[in-house]
Design a protein around this motif. Structure first.
Motif, PDB file in Angstrom:
ATOM      1  N   VAL A 147      47.312  45.526  33.934  1.00 38.14           N
ATOM      2  CA  VAL A 147      46.984  46.124  35.234  1.00 38.14           C
ATOM      3  C   VAL A 147      48.250  46.310  36.060  1.00 38.14           C
ATOM      4  O   VAL A 147      49.298  45.751  35.743  1.00 38.14           O
ATOM      5  CB  VAL A 147      45.974  45.247  36.029  1.00 38.14           C
ATOM      6  N   SER A 148      48.122  47.054  37.131  1.00 41.28           N
ATOM      7  CA  SER A 148      49.277  47.319  37.988  1.00 41.28           C
ATOM      8  C   SER A 148      49.352  46.286  39.117  1.00 41.28           C
ATOM      9  O   SER A 148      48.329  45.954  39.731  1.00 41.28           O
ATOM     10  CB  SER A 148      49.142  48.723  38.593  1.00 41.28           C
ATOM     11  N   SER A 149      50.565  45.822  39.400  1.00 40.81           N
ATOM     12  CA  SER A 149      50.733  44.871  40.518  1.00 40.81           C
ATOM     13  C   SER A 149      50.456  45.565  41.858  1.00 40.81           C
ATOM     14  O   SER A 149      50.185  44.917  42.857  1.00 40.81           O
ATOM     15  CB  SER A 149      52.147  44.285  40.517  1.00 40.81           C
ATOM     16  N   ARG A 150      50.507  46.901  41.842  1.00 34.76           N
ATOM     17  CA  ARG A 150      50.211  47.640  43.084  1.00 34.76           C
ATOM     18  C   ARG A 150      48.739  48.053  43.138  1.00 34.76           C
ATOM     19  O   ARG A 150      48.308  48.714  44.077  1.00 34.76           O
ATOM     20  CB  ARG A 150      51.077  48.898  43.153  1.00 34.76           C
ATOM     21  N   GLY A 151      47.982  47.704  42.089  1.00 36.41           N
ATOM     22  CA  GLY A 151      46.595  48.154  42.018  1.00 36.41           C
ATOM     23  C   GLY A 151      45.618  47.009  41.820  1.00 36.41           C
ATOM     24  O   GLY A 151      45.473  46.139  42.696  1.00 36.41           O
ATOM     25  N   ILE A 152      44.988  46.997  40.636  1.00 34.53           N
ATOM     26  CA  ILE A 152      43.915  46.014  40.369  1.00 34.53           C
ATOM     27  C   ILE A 152      44.399  44.579  40.596  1.00 34.53           C
ATOM     28  O   ILE A 152      43.673  43.744  41.124  1.00 34.53           O
ATOM     29  CB  ILE A 152      43.360  46.223  38.933  1.00 34.53           C
ATOM     30  N   TYR A 153      45.651  44.302  40.221  1.00 34.15           N
ATOM     31  CA  TYR A 153      46.164  42.932  40.365  1.00 34.15           C
ATOM     32  C   TYR A 153      46.107  42.457  41.814  1.00 34.15           C
ATOM     33  O   TYR A 153      45.831  41.300  42.106  1.00 34.15           O
ATOM     34  CB  TYR A 153      47.600  42.868  39.830  1.00 34.15           C
ATOM     35  N   LYS A 154      46.357  43.399  42.714  1.00 36.40           N
ATOM     36  CA  LYS A 154      46.437  43.053  44.135  1.00 36.40           C
ATOM     37  C   LYS A 154      45.107  43.248  44.871  1.00 36.40           C
ATOM     38  O   LYS A 154      44.924  42.765  45.997  1.00 36.40           O
ATOM     39  CB  LYS A 154      47.494  44.010  44.734  1.00 36.40           C
ATOM     40  N   ALA A 155      44.178  43.929  44.225  1.00 32.42           N
ATOM     41  CA  ALA A 155      42.943  44.365  44.909  1.00 32.42           C
ATOM     42  C   ALA A 155      42.052  43.201  45.329  1.00 32.42           C
ATOM     43  O   ALA A 155      42.033  42.153  44.680  1.00 32.42           O
ATOM     44  CB  ALA A 155      42.148  45.273  43.972  1.00 32.42           C
ATOM     45  N   ASP A 156      41.326  43.390  46.437  1.00 33.48           N
ATOM     46  CA  ASP A 156      40.263  42.435  46.764  1.00 33.48           C
ATOM     47  C   ASP A 156      38.909  42.944  46.260  1.00 33.48           C
ATOM     48  O   ASP A 156      38.020  42.155  45.947  1.00 33.48           O
ATOM     49  CB  ASP A 156      40.220  42.104  48.274  1.00 33.48           C
ATOM     50  N   VAL A 157      38.759  44.268  46.170  1.00 30.23           N
ATOM     51  CA  VAL A 157      37.507  44.868  45.682  1.00 30.23           C
ATOM     52  C   VAL A 157      37.862  45.891  44.594  1.00 30.23           C
ATOM     53  O   VAL A 157      38.749  46.719  44.793  1.00 30.23           O
ATOM     54  CB  VAL A 157      36.743  45.582  46.830  1.00 30.23           C
ATOM     55  N   VAL A 158      37.177  45.805  43.445  1.00 28.76           N
ATOM     56  CA  VAL A 158      37.449  46.769  42.369  1.00 28.76           C
ATOM     57  C   VAL A 158      36.145  47.435  41.941  1.00 28.76           C
ATOM     58  O   VAL A 158      35.153  46.763  41.645  1.00 28.76           O
ATOM     59  CB  VAL A 158      38.095  46.091  41.120  1.00 28.76           C
TER      60      VAL A 158
END
Ligand code: PTJ
Length: 259
Positions: A147-158
């Protein structure tokens, strides 16, 4: 794409199949995705190929959750990209979500093909492609772990349409709120997610876009109320009862049918 006669009773269903086949030929959809679509079609038959009230309730809770999120992300695989790229882009811009490519059967060519399709449909930024998939979700062995550290990794809601159960569980363990779109109310993904929209993605996504436009003017308090009153276990149980009741009714009708 094959031409399907407009007056064919199953025109829409056959057109969606054509899109899946086209996605397969263009390297967006994987062969296993064609099979997964068939499983989805079967469940769609059981719910009557329409958005049932339980799905609509889940859609409202999902949109409220996305609007309230600090860092929402929409996860896109091959089937999702070929069927609803435009709606993914529209929804992301209304709720302020990132778009990330995340594949079970990952290859660089597919990542690029899906990114291109999303960009063709208006996406400004697509995460999770090549070096951008720079983090790993622990305890998953499939390629879905990247996953991307700017995306899913950082997300609170997916938002995880057509997801596999392993990653859905892993995202929960990481403390993320997950919203599934899955025609199978019995799947692990459906059961572990916080919100499960049991509907065909080709109906659910346009409806989510519409509902998001309508709800984007609501206050945070109003949105919280919608989320708080939502109970996914009850929704899934009601969906299964809906299917069971529908089948009993159809069985009774078939007794009085000549064909
Ligand atoms: O593009 P990739 O490499 O990430 O692979 C994508 C697939 C779909 C092949 C992969 O994620 C997979 O194997 O998924 P599963 O485990 O088969 O789960 C897919 C779920 O989506 C199943 O429960 C299907 O019933 C459901 N489904 C299939 N088509 C639709 C659907 N749900 C909603 N709308 C559909 N059109």
């Amino acid at each position: 794409m094959n031409t399907i006669p407009r007056d064919h009773p199953r025109y829409w269903s056959l057109m969606i199949r054509e899109k899946i086949v086209e996605g397969f030929k263009n390297g967006v959809v994987v062969l296993q995705g064609v099979i997964a679509h068939g499983r989805g079609e079967c469940f769609d038959y059981l719910i009557g190929e329409e958005t049932i009230p339980q799905a609509y309730e889940a859609i409202k809770a999902a949109v409220a959750t996305l609007l309230l999120a600090d860092y929402p992300v929409i996860s896109v695989n091959g089937n999702v990209a070929t069927l609803v790229s435009r709606e993914v882009v529209e929804l992301s811009s209304i709720v302020g979500a990132k778009i990330e490519v995340n594949l079970f059967y990952r290859s660089r060519d597919r990542e690029e093909a899906i990114k291109d399709l999303l960009i063709e449909n208006g996406a400004k930024e697509v995460l999770g492609v090549g070096e951008d998939a720079d983090r790993v979700i622990p305890e998953i062995s499939s390629e879905r772990r990247r996953v991307s550290s700017r995306g899913i990794y950082k997300a609170d809601v997916v938002l995880i349409p057509l997801e596999d159960g392993d990653r859905a569980e892993a995202l929960k363990r990481l403390g993320k709120k997950t919203i599934a779109i899955d025609l199978n109310p019995l799947s692990r993904t459906s059961r572990v997610s916080d919100i499960t929209i049991v509907d065909n993605i080709v109906r659910a996504m346009p409806l989510m876009v519409k509902v998001a436009r309508e709800m984007s003017g609501m206050s945070r308090d109003e949105l919280y109320k919608i989320v708080q009153s939502y109970d996914n276990k009850r929704i899934l149980s009601d969906v299964i009862k809906y299917i069971a009741d529908r089948l009993v009714k159809l069985a009774e009708e078939s007794l009085s049918n000549d064909i």
